[in-house]
Design a protein around this motif. Structure first.
Motif, mmCIF file in Angstrom:
data_model
loop_
_atom_site.group_PDB
_atom_site.id
_atom_site.type_symbol
_atom_site.label_atom_id
_atom_site.label_comp_id
_atom_site.label_asym_id
_atom_site.label_seq_id
_atom_site.Cartn_x
_atom_site.Cartn_y
_atom_site.Cartn_z
ATOM 1 N N THR A 89 49.436 20.137 30.988
ATOM 2 C CA THR A 89 49.310 21.464 30.398
ATOM 3 C C THR A 89 50.687 22.019 30.053
ATOM 4 O OG1 THR A 89 48.177 23.606 30.632
ATOM 5 C CG2 THR A 89 49.333 22.758 32.583
ATOM 6 N N GLY A 90 50.689 23.212 29.494
ATOM 7 C CA GLY A 90 51.916 23.856 29.044
ATOM 8 C C GLY A 90 51.585 24.748 27.870
ATOM 9 N N ALA A 91 52.533 25.558 27.471
ATOM 10 C CA ALA A 91 52.310 26.494 26.377
ATOM 11 C C ALA A 91 52.141 25.751 25.048
ATOM 12 C CB ALA A 91 53.482 27.471 26.283
ATOM 13 N N PRO A 92 51.560 26.399 24.036
ATOM 14 C CA PRO A 92 51.449 25.755 22.726
ATOM 15 C C PRO A 92 52.810 25.263 22.236
ATOM 16 C CG PRO A 92 50.192 27.800 22.763
ATOM 17 C CD PRO A 92 50.959 27.747 24.044
ATOM 18 N N GLY A 93 52.848 24.012 21.779
ATOM 19 C CA GLY A 93 54.091 23.432 21.298
ATOM 20 C C GLY A 93 54.932 22.761 22.354
ATOM 21 N N ALA A 94 54.432 22.689 23.599
ATOM 22 C CA ALA A 94 55.210 22.071 24.680
ATOM 23 C C ALA A 94 55.243 20.549 24.579
ATOM 24 C CB ALA A 94 54.647 22.497 26.035
ATOM 25 N N GLY A 95 54.349 19.969 23.776
ATOM 26 C CA GLY A 95 54.327 18.519 23.618
ATOM 27 C C GLY A 95 53.268 17.816 24.442
ATOM 28 N N LYS A 96 52.220 18.544 24.817
ATOM 29 C CA LYS A 96 51.183 17.994 25.691
ATOM 30 C C LYS A 96 50.506 16.766 25.082
ATOM 31 C CE LYS A 96 49.043 21.963 25.584
ATOM 32 N NZ LYS A 96 50.032 22.788 24.864
ATOM 33 N N SER A 97 50.042 16.905 23.848
ATOM 34 C CA SER A 97 49.328 15.802 23.195
ATOM 35 C C SER A 97 50.246 14.598 22.994
ATOM 36 C CB SER A 97 48.759 16.248 21.843
ATOM 37 O OG SER A 97 47.823 17.287 22.010
ATOM 38 N N THR A 98 51.491 14.864 22.616
ATOM 39 C CA THR A 98 52.449 13.778 22.381
ATOM 40 C C THR A 98 52.710 12.995 23.652
ATOM 41 O OG1 THR A 98 53.503 15.048 20.613
ATOM 42 C CG2 THR A 98 54.773 13.251 21.565
ATOM 43 N N VAL A 99 52.918 13.706 24.763
ATOM 44 C CA VAL A 99 53.182 13.049 26.043
ATOM 45 C C VAL A 99 51.941 12.308 26.531
ATOM 46 C CG1 VAL A 99 53.680 13.469 28.484
ATOM 47 C CG2 VAL A 99 55.049 14.599 26.722
ATOM 48 N N ALA A 100 50.777 12.936 26.423
ATOM 49 C CA ALA A 100 49.541 12.287 26.868
ATOM 50 C C ALA A 100 49.286 11.016 26.080
ATOM 51 C CB ALA A 100 48.359 13.248 26.720
ATOM 52 N N ARG A 101 49.494 11.074 24.768
ATOM 53 C CA ARG A 101 49.277 9.896 23.922
ATOM 54 C C ARG A 101 50.269 8.789 24.270
ATOM 55 N NH1 ARG A 101 48.878 12.448 19.702
ATOM 56 N NH2 ARG A 101 51.038 12.477 19.001
ATOM 57 N N ALA A 102 51.524 9.152 24.498
ATOM 58 C CA ALA A 102 52.545 8.150 24.834
ATOM 59 C C ALA A 102 52.228 7.466 26.158
ATOM 60 C CB ALA A 102 53.918 8.808 24.889
ATOM 61 N N ILE A 103 51.766 8.220 27.130
ATOM 62 C CA ILE A 103 51.421 7.633 28.428
ATOM 63 C C ILE A 103 50.214 6.713 28.289
ATOM 64 C CG2 ILE A 103 50.576 8.133 30.754
ATOM 65 C CD1 ILE A 103 52.233 10.708 30.680
ATOM 66 N N ALA A 104 49.173 7.190 27.579
ATOM 67 C CA ALA A 104 47.970 6.375 27.398
ATOM 68 C C ALA A 104 48.297 5.062 26.688
ATOM 69 C CB ALA A 104 46.909 7.159 26.619
ATOM 70 N N GLU A 105 49.144 5.125 25.677
ATOM 71 C CA GLU A 105 49.515 3.904 24.954
ATOM 72 C C GLU A 105 50.322 2.969 25.842
ATOM 73 O OE1 GLU A 105 51.515 5.316 21.479
ATOM 74 O OE2 GLU A 105 49.649 5.888 20.440
ATOM 75 N N ALA A 106 51.214 3.520 26.651
ATOM 76 C CA ALA A 106 52.041 2.683 27.526
ATOM 77 C C ALA A 106 51.206 2.002 28.604
ATOM 78 C CB ALA A 106 53.139 3.530 28.175
ATOM 79 N N LEU A 107 50.138 2.658 29.037
ATOM 80 C CA LEU A 107 49.283 2.066 30.081
ATOM 81 C C LEU A 107 48.306 1.044 29.502
ATOM 82 C CD1 LEU A 107 48.588 5.018 32.536
ATOM 83 C CD2 LEU A 107 50.389 3.302 32.576
ATOM 84 N N ASP A 108 48.225 0.961 28.179
ATOM 85 C CA ASP A 108 47.575 -0.162 27.499
ATOM 86 C C ASP A 108 46.189 -0.513 28.037
ATOM 87 O OD1 ASP A 108 47.319 -2.210 25.673
ATOM 88 O OD2 ASP A 108 48.369 -3.682 26.915
ATOM 89 N N GLY A 109 45.242 0.385 27.786
ATOM 90 C CA GLY A 109 43.860 0.125 28.177
ATOM 91 C C GLY A 109 43.496 0.603 29.574
ATOM 92 N N GLN A 110 44.491 1.023 30.347
ATOM 93 C CA GLN A 110 44.234 1.530 31.699
ATOM 94 C C GLN A 110 44.069 3.044 31.719
ATOM 95 O OE1 GLN A 110 43.412 -1.557 32.859
ATOM 96 N NE2 GLN A 110 44.078 -0.676 34.806
ATOM 97 N N ALA A 111 44.210 3.674 30.552
ATOM 98 C CA ALA A 111 44.075 5.127 30.473
ATOM 99 C C ALA A 111 43.462 5.524 29.140
ATOM 100 C CB ALA A 111 45.440 5.801 30.637
ATOM 101 N N ALA A 112 42.727 6.627 29.152
ATOM 102 C CA ALA A 112 42.137 7.191 27.933
ATOM 103 C C ALA A 112 42.563 8.654 27.832
ATOM 104 C CB ALA A 112 40.617 7.086 27.964
ATOM 105 N N GLN A 113 42.809 9.123 26.616
ATOM 106 C CA GLN A 113 43.227 10.499 26.375
ATOM 107 C C GLN A 113 42.053 11.324 25.860
ATOM 108 O OE1 GLN A 113 46.287 10.891 23.426
ATOM 109 N NE2 GLN A 113 46.324 13.124 23.523
ATOM 110 N N VAL A 114 41.775 12.430 26.549
ATOM 111 C CA VAL A 114 40.680 13.330 26.176
ATOM 112 C C VAL A 114 41.231 14.749 26.145
ATOM 113 C CG1 VAL A 114 38.457 14.282 26.874
ATOM 114 C CG2 VAL A 114 38.915 11.842 27.181
#
Length: 234
Positions: free
Chosen positions: A44-69
């Motif tokens: 979480t964080g305020a609008p523009g904090a980069g939440k979606s970007t960070v969540a997507r980067a983590i999910a991609e790095a975990l390569d099938g072990q995580a899903a972003q919702v």
């Protein structure tokens, strides 16, 4: 405040603060992705904090072990907002369906279904699309991100109960607002309208989100990864 048995009030302990790189966050998330146990990580964080970007980067790095919702998929439709007279405040807590979000997180946390299809918010359409993100039973970690994961209000509390850890991304207002203006412009708003939205509606929402940070498990200052030293040439 907390009150002890003798009636003395003591301050509530604040969230732990951590300065770290994205790579370090990935490793921290990896420790939550334990096979056989479904966990939910909130960002979480305020609008523009980069939440979606960070969540997507983590999910991609975990390569099938995580899903972003994303929480944003539970925006009320523009038609509904217009009927309520709240179209110009889209993104405020009351312009979402928090109970729908909580129910999705309950399904994901219980992990009883072979697969759960979560909705996604399309920024170009400014509407949600249902059944767009497949989350298979075998995926051990769900990463969910949004503004109001820590909001102490009906519906949002029920969502928070399903989340194992919540990380709060802390970004300075100047940088955060600049990102918002760029985002709104990229998705079609004229520059003046983009700036007005970032400094108006978005900023009102940011102040609401900022007040929730004390409930986070971690407050994160994201720092750049160190650059490798250049090889010395003769």
């Amino acid at each position: 405040m907390n009150t002890t048995e003798d009636g003395i009030s003591t301050p509530i302990r604040g969230a732990e603060r951590l300065s770290c790189t994205l790579d370090e966050l990935v490793e921290r998330a990896r420790s939550l992705a334990t096979a056989g146990t479904r966990r939910i990580l909130g960002i979480t964080g305020a609008p523009g904090a980069g939440k979606s970007t960070v969540a997507r980067a983590i999910a991609e790095a975990l390569d099938g072990q995580a899903a972003q919702v994303g929480m944003d998929a539970f925006h009320l439709a523009n038609q509904v907002l217009a009927s309520h007279g709240s179209r110009d405040r889209k993104g405020a807590p009351y312009t979402f369906d928090p109970w729908g979000y909580a129910n999705l997180l309950k399904r994901l946390k219980s992990n009883r279904d072979p697969i759960v299809y979560a909705p996604v918010f399309d920024r170009r359409l400014e509407e949600s699309i249902g059944s767009a993100i497949p989350v298979a039973r075998e995926v051990p970690l769900v990463i969910t991100e949004g503004n109001y994961l820590l909001l102490d209000a009906e519906g949002w509390r029920e969502s928070k109960e399903q989340i194992d850890e919540v990380w709060y991304l802390d970004v300075g207002d100047d940088e955060r607002q600049l990102r918002l203006v760029r985002r709104h412009t990229a998705f079609g708003k004229p520059p003046e309208e983009a700036e007005a939205w970032a400094l108006g509606s978005d900023q009102c929402n940011a102040e609401i989100v900022d007040a929730t940070r004390i409930r986070a498990d971690l407050i994160i200052d994201l720092v750049p990864s160190p650059q490798p030293e250049r090889l010395q040439t003769e």
